[in-house]
Every structure is written in structure tokens, then in C-alpha cells.
Motif scaffolding. Structure first.
Motif, PDB file in Angstrom:
ATOM      1  N   SER A  15       0.831  -1.207   0.000  1.00 17.42           N
ATOM      2  CA  SER A  15       0.000   0.000   0.000  1.00 17.42           C
ATOM      3  C   SER A  15       0.865   1.256   0.000  1.00 17.42           C
ATOM      4  CB  SER A  15      -0.921   0.019   1.222  1.00 17.42           C
ATOM      5  OG  SER A  15      -1.799  -1.075   1.182  1.00 17.42           O
ATOM      6  N   LEU A  16       1.945   1.247   0.803  1.00 17.96           N
ATOM      7  CA  LEU A  16       2.845   2.393   0.838  1.00 17.96           C
ATOM      8  C   LEU A  16       3.510   2.615  -0.521  1.00 17.96           C
ATOM      9  CD1 LEU A  16       4.499   1.868   4.331  1.00 17.96           C
ATOM     10  CD2 LEU A  16       2.903   3.682   3.669  1.00 17.96           C
ATOM     11  N   ARG A  17       3.880   1.533  -1.196  1.00 19.47           N
ATOM     12  CA  ARG A  17       4.495   1.679  -2.522  1.00 19.47           C
ATOM     13  C   ARG A  17       3.497   2.241  -3.533  1.00 19.47           C
ATOM     14  NH1 ARG A  17       7.023  -3.250  -0.902  1.00 19.47           N
ATOM     15  NH2 ARG A  17       5.468  -4.451  -2.030  1.00 19.47           N
ATOM     16  N   PHE A  18       2.241   1.811  -3.473  1.00 22.16           N
ATOM     17  CA  PHE A  18       1.223   2.377  -4.375  1.00 22.16           C
ATOM     18  C   PHE A  18       1.003   3.856  -4.076  1.00 22.16           C
ATOM     19  CE2 PHE A  18      -0.217  -1.839  -5.763  1.00 22.16           C
ATOM     20  CZ  PHE A  18      -0.469  -1.578  -7.091  1.00 22.16           C
ATOM     21  N   MET A  19       0.961   4.222  -2.803  1.00 23.13           N
ATOM     22  CA  MET A  19       0.786   5.628  -2.446  1.00 23.13           C
ATOM     23  C   MET A  19       1.946   6.456  -2.980  1.00 23.13           C
ATOM     24  SD  MET A  19      -0.713   5.073   1.425  1.00 23.13           S
ATOM     25  CE  MET A  19      -0.090   6.609   1.987  1.00 23.13           C
ATOM     26  N   SER A  20       3.144   5.928  -2.881  1.00 25.49           N
ATOM     27  CA  SER A  20       4.325   6.623  -3.385  1.00 25.49           C
ATOM     28  C   SER A  20       4.246   6.798  -4.901  1.00 25.49           C
ATOM     29  CB  SER A  20       5.587   5.846  -3.014  1.00 25.49           C
ATOM     30  OG  SER A  20       6.717   6.402  -3.606  1.00 25.49           O
ATOM     31  N   ALA A  21       3.831   5.746  -5.599  1.00 24.87           N
ATOM     32  CA  ALA A  21       3.712   5.818  -7.054  1.00 24.87           C
ATOM     33  C   ALA A  21       2.677   6.862  -7.459  1.00 24.87           C
ATOM     34  CB  ALA A  21       3.330   4.449  -7.623  1.00 24.87           C
ATOM     35  N   TYR A  22       1.550   6.906  -6.763  1.00 20.28           N
ATOM     36  CA  TYR A  22       0.513   7.892  -7.085  1.00 20.28           C
ATOM     37  C   TYR A  22       1.003   9.313  -6.800  1.00 20.28           C
ATOM     38  CZ  TYR A  22      -2.705   3.939  -7.475  1.00 20.28           C
ATOM     39  OH  TYR A  22      -3.317   2.778  -7.840  1.00 20.28           O
ATOM     40  N   ARG A  23       1.779   9.493  -5.718  1.00 27.13           N
ATOM     41  CA  ARG A  23       2.338  10.815  -5.425  1.00 27.13           C
ATOM     42  C   ARG A  23       3.281  11.281  -6.521  1.00 27.13           C
ATOM     43  NH1 ARG A  23       4.509   9.143  -0.705  1.00 27.13           N
ATOM     44  NH2 ARG A  23       2.759   8.454   0.490  1.00 27.13           N
ATOM     45  N   LEU A  24       3.967  10.326  -7.166  1.00 26.88           N
ATOM     46  CA  LEU A  24       4.886  10.666  -8.252  1.00 26.88           C
ATOM     47  C   LEU A  24       4.160  10.905  -9.576  1.00 26.88           C
ATOM     48  CD1 LEU A  24       7.798   8.195  -7.473  1.00 26.88           C
ATOM     49  CD2 LEU A  24       7.813  10.678  -7.212  1.00 26.88           C
ATOM     50  N   GLY A  25       2.842  10.733  -9.589  1.00 29.00           N
ATOM     51  CA  GLY A  25       2.055  11.017 -10.780  1.00 29.00           C
ATOM     52  C   GLY A  25       1.766   9.815 -11.653  1.00 29.00           C
ATOM     53  N   LEU A  26       2.141   8.628 -11.205  1.00 24.77           N
ATOM     54  CA  LEU A  26       1.854   7.426 -11.983  1.00 24.77           C
ATOM     55  C   LEU A  26       0.425   6.981 -11.727  1.00 24.77           C
ATOM     56  CD1 LEU A  26       5.127   5.418 -11.294  1.00 24.77           C
ATOM     57  CD2 LEU A  26       4.591   6.833 -13.277  1.00 24.77           C
ATOM     58  N   THR A  27      -0.198   6.400 -12.734  1.00 26.87           N
ATOM     59  CA  THR A  27      -1.558   5.894 -12.583  1.00 26.87           C
ATOM     60  C   THR A  27      -1.673   4.549 -13.283  1.00 26.87           C
ATOM     61  OG1 THR A  27      -2.292   7.038 -14.576  1.00 26.87           O
ATOM     62  CG2 THR A  27      -2.592   8.204 -12.495  1.00 26.87           C
ATOM     63  N   GLY A  28      -2.702   3.814 -12.932  1.00 29.93           N
ATOM     64  CA  GLY A  28      -3.037   2.570 -13.602  1.00 29.93           C
ATOM     65  C   GLY A  28      -1.895   1.579 -13.719  1.00 29.93           C
ATOM     66  N   LYS A  37       8.156  -3.524  -9.653  1.00 26.41           N
ATOM     67  CA  LYS A  37       9.584  -3.346  -9.894  1.00 26.41           C
ATOM     68  C   LYS A  37      10.329  -3.062  -8.595  1.00 26.41           C
ATOM     69  CE  LYS A  37      12.765  -2.601 -13.103  1.00 26.41           C
ATOM     70  NZ  LYS A  37      13.315  -3.691 -13.845  1.00 26.41           N
ATOM     71  N   GLN A  38       9.698  -2.387  -7.649  1.00 27.85           N
ATOM     72  CA  GLN A  38      10.331  -1.937  -6.409  1.00 27.85           C
ATOM     73  C   GLN A  38       9.881  -2.783  -5.224  1.00 27.85           C
ATOM     74  OE1 GLN A  38      12.715   0.219  -8.014  1.00 27.85           O
ATOM     75  NE2 GLN A  38      12.612   0.917  -5.944  1.00 27.85           N
ATOM     76  N   LYS A  39      10.233  -4.008  -5.151  1.00 26.38           N
ATOM     77  CA  LYS A  39       9.792  -4.852  -4.052  1.00 26.38           C
ATOM     78  C   LYS A  39      10.613  -4.680  -2.780  1.00 26.38           C
ATOM     79  CE  LYS A  39       7.521  -8.243  -6.762  1.00 26.38           C
ATOM     80  NZ  LYS A  39       6.413  -8.992  -6.361  1.00 26.38           N
ATOM     81  N   GLN A  40      11.818  -4.117  -2.860  1.00 26.64           N
ATOM     82  CA  GLN A  40      12.653  -3.995  -1.679  1.00 26.64           C
ATOM     83  C   GLN A  40      12.406  -2.724  -0.883  1.00 26.64           C
ATOM     84  OE1 GLN A  40      13.953  -4.531  -4.742  1.00 26.64           O
ATOM     85  NE2 GLN A  40      14.666  -6.626  -4.636  1.00 26.64           N
ATOM     86  N   HIS A  41      11.698  -1.782  -1.425  1.00 30.01           N
ATOM     87  CA  HIS A  41      11.561  -0.485  -0.777  1.00 30.01           C
ATOM     88  C   HIS A  41      10.104  -0.190  -0.482  1.00 30.01           C
ATOM     89  CE1 HIS A  41      15.709   0.214  -1.787  1.00 30.01           C
ATOM     90  NE2 HIS A  41      15.447  -0.156  -3.007  1.00 30.01           N
ATOM     91  N   ARG A  42       9.892   0.703   0.456  1.00 27.53           N
ATOM     92  CA  ARG A  42       8.526   1.075   0.793  1.00 27.53           C
ATOM     93  C   ARG A  42       7.997   2.179  -0.097  1.00 27.53           C
ATOM     94  NH1 ARG A  42       9.644   0.750   6.958  1.00 27.53           N
ATOM     95  NH2 ARG A  42       9.175  -1.420   7.281  1.00 27.53           N
ATOM     96  N   GLN A  43       8.838   2.695  -0.953  1.00 26.51           N
ATOM     97  CA  GLN A  43       8.379   3.727  -1.877  1.00 26.51           C
ATOM     98  C   GLN A  43       8.977   3.471  -3.248  1.00 26.51           C
ATOM     99  OE1 GLN A  43       9.673   7.338  -0.165  1.00 26.51           O
ATOM    100  NE2 GLN A  43      11.776   7.108  -0.802  1.00 26.51           N
ATOM    101  N   VAL A  44       8.379   4.059  -4.237  1.00 29.89           N
ATOM    102  CA  VAL A  44       8.845   3.907  -5.609  1.00 29.89           C
ATOM    103  C   VAL A  44       9.963   4.911  -5.837  1.00 29.89           C
ATOM    104  CG1 VAL A  44       8.179   4.106  -8.021  1.00 29.89           C
ATOM    105  CG2 VAL A  44       6.614   3.084  -6.384  1.00 29.89           C
TER     106      VAL A  44
END
Length: 57
Positions: A15-28, A37-44
Motif C-alpha cells: 500500500s505504501l508503494r502504491f501511495m508513493s507511485a501515485y504521489r509521483l504522478g503514476l496511474t493505472g 519493480k520496487q519490491k525492496q523499498h517502501r516507496q517507488v
């Protein structure tokens, strides 16, 4: 019903990684790809974001 703490931790981290991706402007699909792609980190990372932008043009 008892849920293992590890299952809860994995859900929170994803969930934290999805939130990070959305904050960066990524969608869908782009956000989904970056999260996978980013399984080791809590953010993208910015690197993953730049990779998806290069692919999408």
C-alpha cells in the motif's frame, strides 16, 4: 479468523508503494509496474519512475 502479522506487513508495504507511485504522478498500469519493480523499498524510486516514463514516451 487470525491473520498472520507477516501478511499484514506485506499488505501495508505494498500500500505504501502504491501511495508513493501515485504521489509521483503514476496511474493505472504504470503504477502497478513501478510497484512490482520496487519490491525492496517502501516507496517507488525516481529511477523506476524514469524507466516507466522512457517506456511510455
Amino acid at each position: 479468523m487470525h491473520v498472520q502479522p507477516e501478511v499484514i506487513r506485506r499488505f501495508i508495504n505494498q500500500s505504501l508503494r502504491f501511495m508513493s507511485a501515485y504521489r509521483l504522478g503514476l496511474t493505472g498500469k504504470a503504477a502497478e509496474w513501478a510497484v512490482q519493480k520496487q519490491k525492496q523499498h517502501r516507496q517507488v524510486s525516481q529511477r523506476a519512475t524514469m524507466s516507466i516514463e522512457a517506456v511510455l514516451g
